[in-house]
Design a protein around this motif. Structure first.
Motif, PDB file in Angstrom:
ATOM      1  N   GLY A 152       0.813  -1.211   0.000  1.00 52.86           N
ATOM      2  CA  GLY A 152       0.000   0.000   0.000  1.00 52.86           C
ATOM      3  C   GLY A 152       0.844   1.256   0.000  1.00 52.86           C
ATOM      4  N   ALA A 153       1.968   1.211   0.728  1.00 53.57           N
ATOM      5  CA  ALA A 153       2.861   2.370   0.776  1.00 53.57           C
ATOM      6  C   ALA A 153       3.461   2.658  -0.601  1.00 53.57           C
ATOM      7  N   VAL A 154       3.912   1.614  -1.288  1.00 54.01           N
ATOM      8  CA  VAL A 154       4.496   1.801  -2.615  1.00 54.01           C
ATOM      9  C   VAL A 154       3.441   2.297  -3.600  1.00 54.01           C
ATOM     10  N   MET A 155       2.249   1.688  -3.571  1.00 57.41           N
ATOM     11  CA  MET A 155       1.215   2.110  -4.506  1.00 57.41           C
ATOM     12  C   MET A 155       0.752   3.535  -4.216  1.00 57.41           C
ATOM     13  N   SER A 156       0.702   3.923  -2.962  1.00 63.35           N
ATOM     14  CA  SER A 156       0.342   5.303  -2.624  1.00 63.35           C
ATOM     15  C   SER A 156       1.352   6.277  -3.220  1.00 63.35           C
ATOM     16  N   GLU A 157       2.618   5.913  -3.175  1.00 63.39           N
ATOM     17  CA  GLU A 157       3.648   6.750  -3.770  1.00 63.39           C
ATOM     18  C   GLU A 157       3.466   6.846  -5.285  1.00 63.39           C
ATOM     19  N   VAL A 158       3.115   5.732  -5.925  1.00 69.21           N
ATOM     20  CA  VAL A 158       2.923   5.721  -7.377  1.00 69.21           C
ATOM     21  C   VAL A 158       1.751   6.619  -7.771  1.00 69.21           C
ATOM     22  N   ILE A 159       0.656   6.517  -7.047  1.00 64.84           N
ATOM     23  CA  ILE A 159      -0.556   7.255  -7.404  1.00 64.84           C
ATOM     24  C   ILE A 159      -0.483   8.712  -6.970  1.00 64.84           C
ATOM     25  N   GLY A 160       0.235   8.973  -5.871  1.00 61.95           N
ATOM     26  CA  GLY A 160       0.278  10.331  -5.338  1.00 61.95           C
ATOM     27  C   GLY A 160      -0.606  10.522  -4.132  1.00 61.95           C
ATOM     28  N   LEU A 161      -0.966   9.418  -3.462  1.00 67.52           N
ATOM     29  CA  LEU A 161      -1.840   9.482  -2.295  1.00 67.52           C
ATOM     30  C   LEU A 161      -1.031   9.854  -1.064  1.00 67.52           C
ATOM     31  N   GLU A 162      -1.453  10.919  -0.378  1.00 65.76           N
ATOM     32  CA  GLU A 162      -0.798  11.343   0.845  1.00 65.76           C
ATOM     33  C   GLU A 162      -1.563  10.772   2.029  1.00 65.76           C
ATOM     34  N   THR A 163      -0.863  10.034   2.900  1.00 65.39           N
ATOM     35  CA  THR A 163      -1.541   9.313   3.973  1.00 65.39           C
ATOM     36  C   THR A 163      -1.077   9.714   5.359  1.00 65.39           C
ATOM     37  N   GLY A 164      -0.168  10.658   5.468  1.00 62.22           N
ATOM     38  CA  GLY A 164       0.348  11.007   6.779  1.00 62.22           C
ATOM     39  C   GLY A 164       1.423  10.026   7.216  1.00 62.22           C
ATOM     40  N   ARG A 165       1.528   9.847   8.544  1.00 62.26           N
ATOM     41  CA  ARG A 165       2.594   9.009   9.078  1.00 62.26           C
ATOM     42  C   ARG A 165       2.059   8.045  10.125  1.00 62.26           C
ATOM     43  N   GLY A 166       2.899   7.093  10.513  1.00 64.93           N
ATOM     44  CA  GLY A 166       2.604   6.238  11.642  1.00 64.93           C
ATOM     45  C   GLY A 166       1.405   5.347  11.442  1.00 64.93           C
ATOM     46  N   ALA A 167       0.648   5.154  12.536  1.00 62.62           N
ATOM     47  CA  ALA A 167      -0.478   4.226  12.539  1.00 62.62           C
ATOM     48  C   ALA A 167      -1.557   4.649  11.550  1.00 62.62           C
ATOM     49  N   ALA A 168      -1.779   5.963  11.410  1.00 62.01           N
ATOM     50  CA  ALA A 168      -2.803   6.441  10.477  1.00 62.01           C
ATOM     51  C   ALA A 168      -2.445   6.059   9.044  1.00 62.01           C
ATOM     52  N   ALA A 169      -1.168   6.182   8.690  1.00 63.84           N
ATOM     53  CA  ALA A 169      -0.729   5.809   7.346  1.00 63.84           C
ATOM     54  C   ALA A 169      -0.899   4.311   7.128  1.00 63.84           C
ATOM     55  N   GLU A 170      -0.517   3.508   8.114  1.00 60.79           N
ATOM     56  CA  GLU A 170      -0.648   2.057   7.969  1.00 60.79           C
ATOM     57  C   GLU A 170      -2.100   1.650   7.805  1.00 60.79           C
ATOM     58  N   ALA A 171      -3.000   2.286   8.546  1.00 60.42           N
ATOM     59  CA  ALA A 171      -4.432   1.993   8.396  1.00 60.42           C
ATOM     60  C   ALA A 171      -4.907   2.353   6.996  1.00 60.42           C
ATOM     61  N   ALA A 172      -4.412   3.464   6.454  1.00 60.11           N
ATOM     62  CA  ALA A 172      -4.789   3.867   5.097  1.00 60.11           C
ATOM     63  C   ALA A 172      -4.273   2.873   4.071  1.00 60.11           C
ATOM     64  N   TYR A 173      -3.067   2.352   4.267  1.00 59.12           N
ATOM     65  CA  TYR A 173      -2.507   1.376   3.336  1.00 59.12           C
ATOM     66  C   TYR A 173      -3.319   0.077   3.368  1.00 59.12           C
ATOM     67  N   ARG A 174      -3.735  -0.343   4.558  1.00 59.36           N
ATOM     68  CA  ARG A 174      -4.561  -1.554   4.663  1.00 59.36           C
ATOM     69  C   ARG A 174      -5.900  -1.358   3.952  1.00 59.36           C
TER      70      ARG A 174
END
Length: 403
Positions: A152-174
């Protein structure tokens, strides 16, 4: 994706690997998988009413994939029938001819090995350091959940999705991974078109991602994939479609592969000691794991002119279902020391004009994660469960720790 966790069985090495791979397929496709494997015994090609012409032979499959004039992705029963209502008309998944060649030439520049290596190093450095530290301390790691977050982290980088950091980012990737999994799981062996309701569900996920990609495209520059698409002269519509295609095809491939690769190594006794011999030859190891796990179990084509498929006639309008899994498993059980013959070479990524342009990204991501996991060997699997209701067979949970 339910079921009580099953602890590691103690079958002999090799037999355990085969048993678990079969369990994954049967959990995902309890009816279709036995049918598919039964068709492998019917010869290189067999016509199946309601399905199409099923191809079970790697050499024949490669011949079909190389002939884009006879066997196309934009006719009845093809990927175009499935995905054009969702992604639009201008993505590589549903194009042929000169338009496809022109778009592919421009998109190929996006995923050079140097760029994908740098992207994965930048995005995964922190998460992989934390993964290595947890394994070094003897902690248990669920590789399934870990890979969902990393993919999810790699795909967010490819698409341009900003997810923040830490637990919030991991929840967004899931969430991102789960959304893609739900879309892909709408497809079965018999699916020719998505229903209007399925199209709406898919677009409800993909349209917002397209909006994110469009904003990254508008910002331009070479720090994002979407910005680089603008620099390469592609349109915003092409960027939106490409973002959806990357999301659908790129997220699950790596996320499902790594836990299965680690399980194959474990079940064949290759993680009982330090894995230095394995880390020195990662690419052949990954290729062999992909052959066995087959991240693209089937591929679709539409027949546009008469052809003979090893004695089975194919006529315009026929649907070709390449049983990639049958083609690959014909070469035996998992064996990283065995070289692949030319007809098999990375068949799971396609061949010829439709060979997956995301291959360098998938390999860069897989190498980075697998190297980190192998550095913690010897490893043992403490718990695993097969996933249900998914298109690509996988584990619902695979927990490992340093032995």
């Amino acid at each position: 994706m339910t079921g009580a966790p099953k602890t590691l069985d103690r079958a002999p090495a090799g037999r355990s690997a085969e048993a678990w791979e079969r369990r994954l397929y049967l959990s995902a496709h309890p009816f279709a998988y036995p049918l598919l494997r039964g068709l492998a015994r019917r010869g290189p090609a067999v016509r199946v009413p309601g399905v199409g012409v099923v191809v079970n032979d790697a050499a024949l499959a490669r011949r079909i994939l190389m002939d884009g004039e006879t066997f196309r992705k934009d006719g009845p029963g093809s990927p175009g029938d499935l995905w054009t209502p969702v992604l639009g008309p201008s993505v590589l998944l549903n194009m042929e001819g000169e338009a496809h060649r022109a778009l592919r030439r421009r998109l190929t520049e996006l995923f050079t090995p140097s760029y994908t290596d740098a992207l994965c190093a930048r995005v995964l450095a922190g998460p992989l350091d934390r993964l290595a530290g947890r394994l070094a301390r003897g902690g248990e790691v669920d590789l399934v959940d870990t890979m969902r977050v990393l993919a999810g982290a790699v795909m967010s980088e490819v698409i341009g999705l900003e997810t923040g950091r830490g637990a919030a980012a991991e929840a967004a990737y899931r969430r991102l991974f789960e959304q893609g999994e739900r879309i892909v799981s709408m497809i079965s062996l018999r699916t020719r078109r998505l229903s209007p309701a399925q199209v709406r569900r898919a677009r409800a996920v993909l349209d917002p991602l397209g909006d994110i990609a469009a904003r990254a495209y508008a910002a331009g520059g070479d720090t994002t994939v979407m910005g680089r698409m603008r620099e390469l002269g592609l349109s915003e519509a092409e960027a939106r479609g490409a973002a959806g295609a990357f999301f659908l095809t790129g997220t699950e491939t790596v996320a499902t592969l790594v836990p299965r690769l680690v399980a194959l190594l474990h079940d064949t006794g290759r993680l009982d000691g330090p894995a230095t011999a394995l880390t020195g030859r990662l690419d052949p190891l990954i290729d062999e794991a992909m052959r066995v796990t087959t991240p693209t179990p089937v591929m679709l084509r539409s027949v546009h002119r008469d052809a003979d498929l090893d004695g089975v006639p194919a006529r315009p309008g026929d649907r070709i279902l390449i049983a990639t899994h049958n083609c690959c498993r014909a070469y035996g059980p998992f064996d990283p020391d065995r070289a692949h013959p030319p007809e098999l070479r990375r068949l799971w990524f396609g061949a010829g004009p439709h060979f997956c342009i995301g291959y360098p990204l998938a390999m860069a991501e897989t190498r980075a994660v697998v190297r980190t996991v192998l550095d913690a060997a010897p490893l043992t699997i403490t718990r695993r469960t097969a996933a249900r209701g998914v298109l690509i067979p996988t584990y619902a949970r695979l927990t490992v720790r340093s032995a």
